[in-house]
Enzyme design. Structure first.
Site, mmCIF file in Angstrom:
data_model
loop_
_atom_site.group_PDB
_atom_site.id
_atom_site.type_symbol
_atom_site.label_atom_id
_atom_site.label_comp_id
_atom_site.label_asym_id
_atom_site.label_seq_id
_atom_site.Cartn_x
_atom_site.Cartn_y
_atom_site.Cartn_z
ATOM 1 C CE LYS A 221 3.282 5.088 -4.319
ATOM 2 N NZ LYS A 221 2.072 5.799 -3.863
HETATM 3 C C1 LIG Z 1 1.944 5.734 -2.133
HETATM 4 C C2 LIG Z 1 2.824 5.853 -0.963
HETATM 5 C C3 LIG Z 1 2.548 5.194 0.240
HETATM 6 C C4 LIG Z 1 1.260 4.493 0.536
HETATM 7 O O1 LIG Z 1 0.830 3.603 -0.364
HETATM 8 P P1 LIG Z 1 -0.735 3.201 -0.487
HETATM 9 O O2 LIG Z 1 -0.622 1.923 -1.240
HETATM 10 O O3 LIG Z 1 -1.402 4.279 -1.282
HETATM 11 O O4 LIG Z 1 -1.260 3.032 0.868
HETATM 12 C C5 LIG Z 1 3.466 5.285 1.270
HETATM 13 N N1 LIG Z 1 4.584 5.990 1.142
HETATM 14 C C6 LIG Z 1 4.880 6.657 0.011
HETATM 15 C C7 LIG Z 1 6.154 7.418 -0.083
HETATM 16 C C8 LIG Z 1 3.991 6.637 -1.071
HETATM 17 O O5 LIG Z 1 4.273 7.326 -2.165
#
Ligand SMILES: *Cc1c(COP(=O)(O)O)cnc(C)c1O
Length: 397
Positions: free
Chosen positions: A186
């Site tokens: 992210k």
């Molecule tokens: C990455 C992501 C998540 C989940 O995040 P994690 O930290 O990997 O559990 C949820 N929703 C979206 C749209 C994502 O891109």
């Protein structure tokens, strides 16, 4: 998008603070920690980043969605409207609470279609969960109007849109509750981590307690704390929070680089008449974590994808046959392949998923190409990439 691309001394310094005193947990151990409260400090930074009164850090973005829904009282048998284009985390987080995910079509924003949402509302609907995919957003005013009309919650998953805004508000801060992920790919990362944000004090207190076994966090003797209600463990560790604390301070720098790289590629592709871009709602500003554009049809998309690969252009996706992000390939969900029994209500709610018509979503997803915007590219590299992409697309059309 990935903050891990620019990882260095600042992150190391914050982590070393934690290692120096050895308190890896965010709660308690006041005497040992020599004033270091990384999770608390990160929550306070995020309050100003996301212009939100309350922030609760948790262990992941998926946990953030479950905690947000639980904090607002969503649970067994409740329906939660979610988009067909998202990440598997969306239905996982809903189903973990025994609630029913109601898969709903998207529009040319690549977010929930407000008309489709209106049609999906039933007396069991508790929440509309909008997912701000690939750095941009759905039509938030229209979705808010549907939520208000039917008196249901509006929850925002802004995991992929850190830094984007709508009418001056950070994405994630518009609905009743917002969710973020700081996983390794992210825009800012903790390694693993997430956050729930809200302006509602009750939801915040619920999220705070629920994510730590229902602990009331009163006083400074953890052993003596009571449990006003049932909870779970979705805590973040101090080590993870320390990484995030360094990263969040660099967010403006990350967003600047993303914007520069995004604009160079967008300008090059905009000169091709057959290329169109996703609709960004009026008043919306993308985070520029991805550039999403449409080609005339799936056949052209496949041709371009193949040529991109052959010519060394990486970091792009078409989601039509993607098994992480789009309904078509979620066979484990459609077949309800679960390790443990699933409640009759959820089973029933998902019964017809295999045969449901999602051609309106297919229409956008089949023609879409999504390019990740990396932070590590130099301006020269982005210019070369843009030229190459544009030549390849022209040759394929
Ligand atoms: C990455 C992501 C998540 C989940 O995040 P994690 O930290 O990997 O559990 C949820 N929703 C979206 C749209 C994502 O891109």
């Amino acid at each position: 998008m990935p903050g891990f691309e620019l990882f260095g001394d600042l992150e190391r310094k914050e982590v070393n603070d934690v290692l120096d005193n050895g308190v890896l947990m965010r709660y308690g151990f006041d005497g040992m920690r020599k004033g270091h409260w990384k999770a608390k400090a990160l929550e306070s930074e995020l309050q100003s980043t996301f212009k939100s009164k309350h922030v609760q850090l948790v262990s992941s973005g998926t946990a953030a969605v479950s905690v947000a829904l639980a904090a607002a009282g969503v649970g067994a048998g409740d329906e939660v409207i979610m988009p067909t284009f998202t990440f598997v985390a969306s239905f996982e987080a809903i189903m973990m609470l025994g609630a029913i995910p109601v898969l709903t079509d998207i529009d040319d924003t690549l977010g929930l279609n407000p008309d489709a949402v209106e049609k999906a509302i039933t007396p069991k609907t508790k929440a509309i969960m909008v997912v701000q995919m690939c750095g941009s957003m759905a039509n938030m005013d229209a979705l808010q109007a549907v939520a208000n009309k039917h008196n249901v919650l509006l929850v925002e998953d802004a995991c992929q849109a850190i830094g984007g805004t709508y009418k001056g508000k950070p994405l994630g801060s518009i609905g009743d509750l917002g969710c973020f992920s700081f996983d390794f790919v992210k825009t800012i990362t903790c390694g693993e981590g997430g956050a729930v944000i809200t302006n509602n004090k009750e939801y915040y207190i619920n999220a705070d307690h629920y994510s730590d076994h229902g602990h009331d966090h009163v006083g400074n003797d953890r052993g003596a704390e009571t449990h006003p209600f049932l909870g779970y463990n979705f805590r973040i560790s101090e080590l993870h929070a320390a990484v995030g604390l360094a990263q969040v301070k660099r967010l403006p720098e990350f967003l600047e680089i993303q914007k520069r790289n995004f604009n160079i590629i967008r300008e090059a592709l905009a000169e091709i008449p057959e290329v169109t871009f996703r609709t960004v709602p009026d008043g919306g500003v993308e985070s520029c974590a991805f550039l999403n554009f449409f080609l005339p049809d799936l056949e052209t998309v496949n041709k371009v994808s193949k040529a991109f690969k052959e010519n060394g252009v990486d970091a792009f996706w078409n989601y039509y046959n993607n098994n992480w992000h789009y309904i078509r390939e979620w066979h484990h969900l459609k077949d309800l392949k679960s390790l443990y029994p699933i409640s009759t209500e959820v089973r029933k709610g998902l019964e017809n998923l295999k045969n449901r018509d999602f051609s309106k979503s297919d229409h956008y997803i089949a023609r879409n190409m999504s390019c990740l915007i990396k932070l590590s590219w130099t301006e020269q590299e982005v210019r070369e990439r843009a030229t190459k992409m544009s030549q390849i697309i022209r040759a394929c059309i």
